[in-house]
Scaffold this active site. Sequence first.
Site, mmCIF file in Angstrom:
data_model
loop_
_atom_site.group_PDB
_atom_site.id
_atom_site.type_symbol
_atom_site.label_atom_id
_atom_site.label_comp_id
_atom_site.label_asym_id
_atom_site.label_seq_id
_atom_site.Cartn_x
_atom_site.Cartn_y
_atom_site.Cartn_z
ATOM 1 N N HIS A 7 0.825 -1.205 0.000
ATOM 2 C CA HIS A 7 0.000 0.000 0.000
ATOM 3 C C HIS A 7 0.866 1.264 0.000
ATOM 4 O O HIS A 7 1.581 1.523 0.971
ATOM 5 C CB HIS A 7 -0.886 -0.038 1.249
ATOM 6 C CG HIS A 7 -1.858 1.077 1.368
ATOM 7 N ND1 HIS A 7 -1.819 1.991 2.402
ATOM 8 C CD2 HIS A 7 -2.906 1.425 0.588
ATOM 9 C CE1 HIS A 7 -2.810 2.844 2.259
ATOM 10 N NE2 HIS A 7 -3.483 2.539 1.170
ATOM 11 N N ARG A 8 0.840 1.986 -1.098
ATOM 12 C CA ARG A 8 1.697 3.169 -1.293
ATOM 13 C C ARG A 8 3.170 2.778 -1.146
ATOM 14 O O ARG A 8 3.989 3.559 -0.673
ATOM 15 C CB ARG A 8 1.336 4.299 -0.316
ATOM 16 C CG ARG A 8 -0.155 4.662 -0.326
ATOM 17 C CD ARG A 8 -0.508 5.733 0.689
ATOM 18 N NE ARG A 8 -1.943 5.736 0.956
ATOM 19 C CZ ARG A 8 -2.536 6.409 1.932
ATOM 20 N NH1 ARG A 8 -1.817 7.188 2.727
ATOM 21 N NH2 ARG A 8 -3.832 6.350 2.114
ATOM 22 N N GLU A 34 0.417 -0.818 -4.638
ATOM 23 C CA GLU A 34 -0.773 0.015 -4.768
ATOM 24 C C GLU A 34 -0.261 1.441 -4.690
ATOM 25 O O GLU A 34 0.590 1.750 -3.849
ATOM 26 C CB GLU A 34 -1.748 -0.280 -3.628
ATOM 27 C CG GLU A 34 -3.083 0.470 -3.705
ATOM 28 C CD GLU A 34 -3.076 1.862 -3.063
ATOM 29 O OE1 GLU A 34 -4.062 2.582 -3.229
ATOM 30 O OE2 GLU A 34 -2.068 2.249 -2.415
ATOM 31 N N ASP A 36 -1.220 5.910 -5.797
ATOM 32 C CA ASP A 36 -2.274 6.898 -6.064
ATOM 33 C C ASP A 36 -1.795 7.933 -7.071
ATOM 34 O O ASP A 36 -0.644 8.354 -7.020
ATOM 35 C CB ASP A 36 -2.627 7.630 -4.767
ATOM 36 C CG ASP A 36 -2.921 6.661 -3.637
ATOM 37 O OD1 ASP A 36 -4.050 6.174 -3.574
ATOM 38 O OD2 ASP A 36 -2.004 6.374 -2.830
ATOM 39 N N HIS A 49 -0.910 10.606 -2.608
ATOM 40 C CA HIS A 49 -2.247 10.220 -2.161
ATOM 41 C C HIS A 49 -3.184 11.405 -1.962
ATOM 42 O O HIS A 49 -4.305 11.414 -2.458
ATOM 43 C CB HIS A 49 -2.162 9.416 -0.857
ATOM 44 C CG HIS A 49 -3.504 9.044 -0.313
ATOM 45 N ND1 HIS A 49 -4.220 9.871 0.550
ATOM 46 C CD2 HIS A 49 -4.276 7.957 -0.529
ATOM 47 C CE1 HIS A 49 -5.368 9.296 0.835
ATOM 48 N NE2 HIS A 49 -5.436 8.128 0.202
ATOM 49 N N GLU A 109 -4.579 3.740 -8.252
ATOM 50 C CA GLU A 109 -5.836 4.354 -7.814
ATOM 51 C C GLU A 109 -5.934 5.765 -8.379
ATOM 52 O O GLU A 109 -5.050 6.602 -8.158
ATOM 53 C CB GLU A 109 -5.925 4.406 -6.280
ATOM 54 C CG GLU A 109 -7.244 5.019 -5.824
ATOM 55 C CD GLU A 109 -7.399 5.152 -4.322
ATOM 56 O OE1 GLU A 109 -8.248 5.968 -3.903
ATOM 57 O OE2 GLU A 109 -6.686 4.469 -3.572
ATOM 58 N N LYS A 111 -7.191 9.263 -8.150
ATOM 59 C CA LYS A 111 -7.681 10.108 -7.057
ATOM 60 C C LYS A 111 -8.505 11.252 -7.646
ATOM 61 O O LYS A 111 -8.084 12.404 -7.663
ATOM 62 C CB LYS A 111 -6.501 10.658 -6.248
ATOM 63 C CG LYS A 111 -5.642 9.605 -5.606
ATOM 64 C CD LYS A 111 -6.370 8.748 -4.578
ATOM 65 C CE LYS A 111 -6.777 9.548 -3.365
ATOM 66 N NZ LYS A 111 -7.361 8.663 -2.316
ATOM 67 N N ASP A 229 0.322 -1.963 4.414
ATOM 68 C CA ASP A 229 1.455 -1.042 4.576
ATOM 69 C C ASP A 229 2.753 -1.790 4.854
ATOM 70 O O ASP A 229 3.830 -1.226 4.706
ATOM 71 C CB ASP A 229 1.205 -0.089 5.761
ATOM 72 C CG ASP A 229 0.122 0.941 5.473
ATOM 73 O OD1 ASP A 229 -0.041 1.322 4.308
ATOM 74 O OD2 ASP A 229 -0.562 1.364 6.428
#
Length: 244
Positions: A7-8, A34, A36, A49, A109, A111, A229
């Site tokens: 995640h990120r 993942e 953003d 993000h 993702e 945004k 994370d």
Amino acid sequence: MTLILAHRGYAAEYPENTMLAFKEAEKAGADGLELDVQMTRDGELVVIHDEKVDRTTDGTGLVKDYSLEDLRKLDARFKFKELPKKEQIPTLDEVLEWLSGTGMICNIELKNSIIPYVGMEEKVINKVRHYNLTDRIIISSFNHYSIVHSYLLAPEIEIAPLLSEGLYMPWIYAQSIKAKGFHPHWRAAPDQIVSASLESGIEVRPYTVNKESELERLFKVNCSAVITDDPAKAKRIREMQSAR
């Protein structure tokens, strides 16, 4: 096997959504990333993000008000000040170019729920095609109109709606918009929802799964992927479970 998506990047130990966090996620054994995407004033796609730069950099203000050149001057280390050198906000190009040399998959993702970045879908798709990554990318968003638009532009790239709340029979909804999976908050992914979705051929990739008990539960039910994370911790738990 349940895949582990960082995640990120490896956000538990490194500045989120930076090249450092992505490279460390690969080293930690993550199966994918993942990240953003937002858009600058001059129409460039950047990996960050928040709509504002305040939380993750030493700057202030909205991403959309910055030119790429000015955005790249910011330091994205935020709470990791002990790191020896400055981290830049990466461009999507930079990440995809690096990704093409790995075997990892990547969830991008969009945004665009708060600020409607016009033309974002086309730009993301063009870049994914440019780097020949169409079979390794999943486009997700809380803006479901946007991912349906993405599917119509590029049916060869997988889409997945993000769900912050539980949805009745989410696999039916996913099928209705031509998504092969969906990304619910982990609280909206109880065992029976995961199992029923998988039985219907729809993948489930919950976010942001950091609790050991939740990781164990989702591995046990053979969830498609977890977005976490801490990819190193997730990998350790996955290995322990498969050894049992």
